[in-house]
Design an enzyme around this catalytic site. Structure first.
Site, PDB file in Angstrom:
ATOM      1  N   LYS A  89       0.887  -1.182   0.000  1.00  0.00           N
ATOM      2  CA  LYS A  89       0.000   0.000   0.000  1.00  0.00           C
ATOM      3  C   LYS A  89       0.913   1.216   0.000  1.00  0.00           C
ATOM      4  O   LYS A  89       1.445   1.611   1.034  1.00  0.00           O
ATOM      5  CB  LYS A  89      -0.868  -0.019   1.262  1.00  0.00           C
ATOM      6  N   GLU A 104       9.738   1.548  11.022  1.00  0.00           N
ATOM      7  CA  GLU A 104      10.814   2.533  10.836  1.00  0.00           C
ATOM      8  C   GLU A 104      10.146   3.904  10.871  1.00  0.00           C
ATOM      9  O   GLU A 104       9.421   4.270   9.960  1.00  0.00           O
ATOM     10  CB  GLU A 104      11.514   2.252   9.503  1.00  0.00           C
ATOM     11  N   CYS A 145      13.898  10.233   6.842  1.00  0.00           N
ATOM     12  CA  CYS A 145      13.818   9.687   8.202  1.00  0.00           C
ATOM     13  C   CYS A 145      15.138   9.870   8.933  1.00  0.00           C
ATOM     14  O   CYS A 145      15.169  10.144  10.122  1.00  0.00           O
ATOM     15  CB  CYS A 145      13.408   8.230   8.159  1.00  0.00           C
ATOM     16  N   GLU A 169      10.478  15.767  15.388  1.00  0.00           N
ATOM     17  CA  GLU A 169      10.809  15.572  13.975  1.00  0.00           C
ATOM     18  C   GLU A 169      10.063  16.618  13.146  1.00  0.00           C
ATOM     19  O   GLU A 169       8.837  16.696  13.204  1.00  0.00           O
ATOM     20  CB  GLU A 169      10.412  14.156  13.529  1.00  0.00           C
TER      21      GLU A 169
HETATM   22  P1  NAD Z   1       1.888   8.570   7.835  1.00  0.00           P
HETATM   23  O1  NAD Z   1       2.685   7.756   8.768  1.00  0.00           O
HETATM   24  O2  NAD Z   1       0.487   8.841   8.231  1.00  0.00           O
HETATM   25  O3  NAD Z   1       1.856   7.892   6.368  1.00  0.00           O
HETATM   26  C1  NAD Z   1       2.758   6.905   5.939  1.00  0.00           C
HETATM   27  C2  NAD Z   1       1.972   5.760   5.299  1.00  0.00           C
HETATM   28  O4  NAD Z   1       1.049   5.241   6.246  1.00  0.00           O
HETATM   29  C3  NAD Z   1       1.145   6.170   4.073  1.00  0.00           C
HETATM   30  O5  NAD Z   1       1.170   5.117   3.117  1.00  0.00           O
HETATM   31  C4  NAD Z   1      -0.250   6.294   4.644  1.00  0.00           C
HETATM   32  O6  NAD Z   1      -1.265   6.085   3.679  1.00  0.00           O
HETATM   33  C5  NAD Z   1      -0.257   5.180   5.678  1.00  0.00           C
HETATM   34  N1  NAD Z   1      -1.261   5.350   6.732  1.00  0.00           N
HETATM   35  C6  NAD Z   1      -1.738   6.506   7.263  1.00  0.00           C
HETATM   36  N2  NAD Z   1      -2.666   6.251   8.198  1.00  0.00           N
HETATM   37  C7  NAD Z   1      -2.780   4.905   8.294  1.00  0.00           C
HETATM   38  C8  NAD Z   1      -3.562   4.029   9.098  1.00  0.00           C
HETATM   39  N3  NAD Z   1      -4.438   4.489   9.981  1.00  0.00           N
HETATM   40  N4  NAD Z   1      -3.396   2.694   8.942  1.00  0.00           N
HETATM   41  C9  NAD Z   1      -2.507   2.206   8.058  1.00  0.00           C
HETATM   42  N5  NAD Z   1      -1.760   2.991   7.249  1.00  0.00           N
HETATM   43  C10 NAD Z   1      -1.881   4.323   7.363  1.00  0.00           C
HETATM   44  O7  NAD Z   1       2.698   9.928   7.607  1.00  0.00           O
HETATM   45  P2  NAD Z   1       2.194  11.297   6.924  1.00  0.00           P
HETATM   46  O8  NAD Z   1       0.865  11.683   7.485  1.00  0.00           O
HETATM   47  O9  NAD Z   1       2.308  11.144   5.461  1.00  0.00           O
HETATM   48  O10 NAD Z   1       3.309  12.328   7.431  1.00  0.00           O
HETATM   49  C11 NAD Z   1       3.214  12.893   8.724  1.00  0.00           C
HETATM   50  C12 NAD Z   1       4.574  12.936   9.406  1.00  0.00           C
HETATM   51  O11 NAD Z   1       5.102  11.614   9.495  1.00  0.00           O
HETATM   52  C13 NAD Z   1       5.660  13.714   8.691  1.00  0.00           C
HETATM   53  O12 NAD Z   1       5.606  15.067   8.978  1.00  0.00           O
HETATM   54  C14 NAD Z   1       6.910  13.066   9.210  1.00  0.00           C
HETATM   55  O13 NAD Z   1       7.271  13.629  10.436  1.00  0.00           O
HETATM   56  C15 NAD Z   1       6.506  11.630   9.436  1.00  0.00           C
HETATM   57  N6  NAD Z   1       6.956  10.737   8.332  1.00  0.00           N
HETATM   58  C16 NAD Z   1       8.041   9.962   8.547  1.00  0.00           C
HETATM   59  C17 NAD Z   1       8.502   9.163   7.509  1.00  0.00           C
HETATM   60  C18 NAD Z   1       9.721   8.300   7.679  1.00  0.00           C
HETATM   61  O14 NAD Z   1      10.393   7.993   6.703  1.00  0.00           O
HETATM   62  N7  NAD Z   1      10.030   7.844   8.861  1.00  0.00           N
HETATM   63  C19 NAD Z   1       7.856   9.144   6.279  1.00  0.00           C
HETATM   64  C20 NAD Z   1       6.716   9.926   6.102  1.00  0.00           C
HETATM   65  C21 NAD Z   1       6.279  10.728   7.146  1.00  0.00           C
END
Ligand code: NAD
Length: 485
Positions: free
Chosen positions: A181, A256, A290, A387
């Site tokens: 996904k 991660e 990250c 972060e």
């Molecule tokens: P997120 O964690 O919500 O999204 C990452 C993935 O998780 C996406 O594919 C999203 O569709 C999925 N996701 C979201 N809600 C979900 C749920 N309830 N169940 C299962 N999957 C779900 O991150 P975001 O909202 O895109 O970004 C917010 C913050 O997260 C950023 O500002 C940053 O600080 C952090 N982030 C970290 C990384 C990393 O590499 N560690 C990557 C993206 C974002």
């Protein structure tokens, strides 16, 4: 109006059981170019029904031809995927630059890294094996490394190609099947990868891709009772939801979740060698990394010199559209720009050492933020603790080794850290004392190294990806004890 590069797959569909299929809910999500803010197409809005179909396909595939495919043959398929990616680096880079807003050079590096993951795993596929264990008289005992079965992969938008490479690549190597996904903000290279895998001979159903919202397709995948292992990269909050869902189904999960990674600069460091790493590790991919080096810890005796050298580099940074291939591109979304802008407001009590420049003709709808370097930041300031995920770095002074270790370890996170010093004894002491998954000595990131186990402690997550270590995580160990007298 900007357009997508020519695509050789259909972005409005899901990829399930080797076929391109319309999402069962019949809905689409807008696809936005972060460099302009314009909608440039649509992508499938997969939902729980599509995840059900994908898990069913993966379940069937794990008992089919894939179960009988020898490890070396899995390796050959991965090698073909690697080769095909290398022939399409330019296409993949342009797609990613348009979808993620990543400057073209950085997008190209991601495509090459994805190929490198496949190459590494291709070679590793037939080199992971169990052991024999000396035991009681009359017994022969050995272990088998077996695939988990159906693995779920939820991937963020910041490095789709690299994260798919390390996660899906590792799972396939060990004979698992996969449901991927990708992030709703950036799913095109996930679909491109699926098509390349199909063309490379991966049997139908072994890899399935369902784009969609996290709260719909993501939640459905992470709570699905037919999934046997989950890998997630993203935010701490979503990681907690995924671990909770995995606990309900009692399955292993790899998380991660980012970090607040420091670089420690001691007064005996080679500053000229350090300088590019100090800045690049903060602004690469507009800080949406990250392992971004968001904290620069500098010993007081060299504080002024390091700060002024970093500030000079910041003043040269240019920000603009991904296709202009400048130092920094836009952030992924208007939402991410708001998050970063709020953090900058939280730093209004701090001193800005320098900022980069958004070029004059950057499209007004693009999600641009000027890279910002704060100096003299207290270790407990919110900008030095949370972060940010944007092109923002904080310089924090320290007195001595002990002070540096306390500050470096003084956040909720622990992903990576680097030590800049010429003192060998200090390098070894600090490498032990830093509570992170990776430590770099006189470098930062070691060029990405697909061979190098990677992962965090604390709120940075748990489990290791990359290298052979990832392959242990993507398999389960069975012990066989035969009593034969
Ligand atoms: P997120 O964690 O919500 O999204 C990452 C993935 O998780 C996406 O594919 C999203 O569709 C999925 N996701 C979201 N809600 C979900 C749920 N309830 N169940 C299962 N999957 C779900 O991150 P975001 O909202 O895109 O970004 C917010 C913050 O997260 C950023 O500002 C940053 O600080 C952090 N982030 C970290 C990384 C990393 O590499 N560690 C990557 C993206 C974002």
């Amino acid at each position: 109006m900007t357009h997508l590069p020519d695509l050789w797959f259909d972005p409005t569909k899901c990829f399930i059981n080797g076929q391109w299929v319309a999402p069962l809910g019949g809905e689409q999500l807008a696809l936005t170019n972060p460099s302009t803010g314009e909608d440039i197409g649509t992508i499938a809005r997969g939902t729980a029904a599509d995840i059900d179909a994908a898990v069913a396909a993966a379940e069937a595939a794990r008992h089919g031809e894939w179960a009988r495919t020898p490890a070396f043959e899995r390796g050959r398929i991965l090698a073909r995927i690697s080769q095909l990616i290398l022939t399409r680096v330019e296409d993949l880079a342009r797609i990613e630059a348009t979808d993620v807003g990543k400057p073209l050079t950085q997008a190209r590096a991601d495509a090459i890294a994805m190929a490198r993951y496949m190459e590494f795993y291709a070679g590793a596929a037939d080199k992971i094996h169990g052991e024999t264990i000396p035991y009681l008289d009359g017994y022969t005992v050995y272990t088998l490394r077996e695939p988990h079965g159906v693995t779920g992969h939820i991937v963020p938008w910041n490095y789709p190609m690299q994260i798919i490479g390390r996660s899906v690549g590792g799972a396939l190597t060990m004979g698992n099947t996969c449901v991927l996904k990708p992030a709703e903000e950036a799913c095109l290279t996930a679909l491109a990868f699926a098509d390349i895998a199909r063309e490379s001979g991966l049997p139908d159903g072994v890899l399935n891709v369902v784009p969609g919202l996290g709260s719909e397709a993501g939640a459905a995948l992470s709570s699905h009772t037919g999934v046997h292992h989950m890998s997630f990269t993203g935010s701490v909050g979503t990681g907690q939801l995924i671990q909770t869902a995995a606990a309900q189904n009692v399955i292993p999960v790899t998380l991660e979740l980012g970090g607040k990674s420091p670089q420690l600069v001691f007064d005996d460091a080679d500053f000229d060698a350090a300088l590019p790493f100090l800045v690049n590790a903060g602004i690469q991919n507009a800080g949406q990394t990250c392992s971004a080096a968001s904290r620069i810890l500098v010993q007081r005796g060299v504080y002024d010199e390091v700060t002024s050298k970093m500030a000079a580099k910041y003043r040269d940074l240019k920000v603009g559209p991904a296709m202009d291939d400048l130092n920094v591109g836009p952030l992924i979304s208007a939402r991410q720009k708001d998050i970063v802008t709020d953090f900058l407001a939280k730093g209004s009590d701090l001193t800005i050492a320098a900022q980069g420049e958004i070029i004059a003709d950057a499209p007004s709808g693009g999600h641009y933020v000027a890279p910002t370097l704060f100096e003299g930041v207290a270790p407990d300031h919110p900008l030095a603790q949370q972060e940010i995920f944007g092109p923002v770095q904080t310089i924090i002074p320290f007195d001595d080794e002990e002070d540096a270790i306390t500050i470096a370890n003084g956040t909720d996170y622990g992903l990576v850290a680097s030590i800049w010093s010429q003192n060998g004894a200090r390098q070894f002491r600090l490498a032990k004392a830093l509570d992170t998954g990776q430590v770099f000595i006189n470098n930062y990131g070691a060029g990405g190294g697909v061979e190098l186990p990677f992962g965090g402690v604390g709120k940075s997550g748990h489990g290791r990806e990359k290298g052979f270590e990832a392959l242990y995580g993507f398999s389960k160990l069975k012990t066989v004890a035969a009593l034969h007298g």
